[in-house]
Design a protein around this motif. Structure first.
Motif, short mmCIF file in Angstrom:
data_model
loop_
_atom_site.label_atom_id
_atom_site.label_comp_id
_atom_site.label_asym_id
_atom_site.label_seq_id
_atom_site.Cartn_x
_atom_site.Cartn_y
_atom_site.Cartn_z
N THR A 47 57.01 36.13 43.10
CA THR A 47 57.93 37.03 42.40
C THR A 47 58.87 36.28 41.45
O THR A 47 59.48 36.89 40.58
CB THR A 47 58.78 37.83 43.40
N ALA B 116 53.65 36.04 48.68
CA ALA B 116 54.10 37.31 48.09
C ALA B 116 55.61 37.49 48.16
O ALA B 116 56.18 38.27 47.43
CB ALA B 116 53.42 38.49 48.79
N THR C 95 55.87 46.16 49.14
CA THR C 95 54.95 45.19 49.74
C THR C 95 53.56 45.26 49.13
O THR C 95 52.94 44.23 48.82
CB THR C 95 54.87 45.41 51.26
N ARG D 21 53.53 43.68 45.72
CA ARG D 21 53.70 42.22 45.78
C ARG D 21 52.39 41.53 46.13
O ARG D 21 52.05 40.50 45.55
CB ARG D 21 54.79 41.84 46.77
N PHE D 22 51.63 42.10 47.06
CA PHE D 22 50.35 41.48 47.42
C PHE D 22 49.32 41.66 46.32
O PHE D 22 48.50 40.76 46.08
CB PHE D 22 49.84 42.05 48.75
N LEU E 45 50.17 39.05 43.87
CA LEU E 45 49.79 37.74 44.36
C LEU E 45 48.30 37.49 44.13
O LEU E 45 47.90 36.39 43.71
CB LEU E 45 50.13 37.62 45.85
N THR F 206 46.93 39.08 54.13
CA THR F 206 47.06 37.62 54.07
C THR F 206 45.76 36.92 54.46
O THR F 206 45.31 36.03 53.73
CB THR F 206 48.23 37.16 54.96
#
Length: 310
Positions: A78, A106, A123, A126-127, A130, A185
């Protein structure tokens, strides 16, 4: 078993302090010096002296060291766009003559984003970001010198990038993905990582995560053996009760807490616990060191652990 020193400079460490720890770690025979990538101190104590940027710091440390590996657990996806991250890390890799490793995550700490005006999506986004960052960074580093790189994703677009500079290490610096999430993940680690790291977890929880990443690697048509499995653990060594209590108190923890949730005790006790992680497939241990003024602690860890675990 490789032992790496891992510090959290946002808790109060200037560049000079970090350099002193890195040089000591190198002289004492540790495999690597890693740092976190945070812009805000965690906890209620005073925030002085304030944050340091991870890649500026590692670039400077690269010029003051010669053999120790350098990297992050974990660079925040980020904080920087993927093109900027690719440039910064490749430059530090050149400055270190190929000693850099990139941990990329992330991120989770929303307060540091609001404190410094950095966007903090939910969330899921963010992933997703990533994943695109991993594709872009690896793509930029892997593009041949005769070609350009373009990418059109949901969040990032690159058009005819010269994909420079190139890192020294080939095909590129190792990518480390870490975390304890059950699905996203492991999927990212299985597809992209050369190393998967589990932070601050029991042997039983690490085994669950390692198995999830191995399965994800199979699904991505990779051999699970291509991935190094590692663990980060808070560390406190003392070969007598007085030293142990003093070192635990210096980081605001109790001996009982550290013994249950980290590596704590005599050299023999810590080695016994490390061996339990080795038994489930861990090849590296990141020793989280929080009192950066106690260089004798590093010396004790080197004397008590490195030769016995070689």
């Amino acid at each position: 078993m490789q032992l790496r020193i891992f510090i959290e400079p946002q808790q109060g460490a200037t560049y000079s302090t970090q350099l002193r720890v890195a040089k000591s770690a190198e002289a004492l025979g540790f495999d690597a010096f890693f740092r976190s990538d945070h812009y805000l101190r965690m906890g209620d104590s005073k925030p002085n002296p304030g944050p340091t940027d991870s890649w500026i710091t590692l670039g400077a440390i690269a010029r003051e060291t010669s053999t120790i590996a350098l990297g992050t657990l974990l660079t925040s996806a980020t904080f920087r766009t993927p093109g900027v991250t690719a440039i910064s890390v490749a430059q530090v890799d050149e400055m270190s003559n190929g000693r850099v490793e990139l941990g990329l995550g992330a991120r989770w700490f929303g307060q540091e984003h609001s404190a410094y005006g950095i966007n903090f999506p939910d969330t899921a986004e963010r992933f997703d970001r990533l994943k695109e960052q991993l594709e872009i960074i690896i793509g930029l580093w892997s593009t041949s010198l005769e070609e350009t790189f373009s990418y059109h994703g949901r969040y990032y677009s690159l058009e005819n990038s010269p994909a420079l500079p190139k890192p020294v290490r080939k095909p590129h610096p190792p990518i480390i993905i870490g975390g304890r999430g059950p699905k996203k993940t492991p999927a990212l680690a299985g597809a992209f990582a050369q190393e998967y790291n589990v932070p601050f977890a029991s042997v039983e929880d690490c085994k669950v995560q390692f198995d999830a990443v191995s399965n994800a690697a199979d699904q991505a048509n990779r051999s699970p053996s291509e991935i190094i499995y590692s663990v980060a653990l808070a560390t406190c060594l003392g070969n007598n009760s007085e030293t142990l209590k003093r070192r635990a108190a210096s980081i605001g923890r109790s001996v009982d807490d550290l013994s249950e949730n980290g590596l704590c005790g005599s050299s023999a006790q810590i080695i016994e616990k490390i061996e339990s992680y080795r038994a489930i497939g861990a090849k590296r241990i990141y020793l989280q060191i929080l009192d950066l003024n106690d260089l004798d602690h590093l010396a004790d860890l080197s004397d008590g652990l490195i030769k016995q675990l070689a």
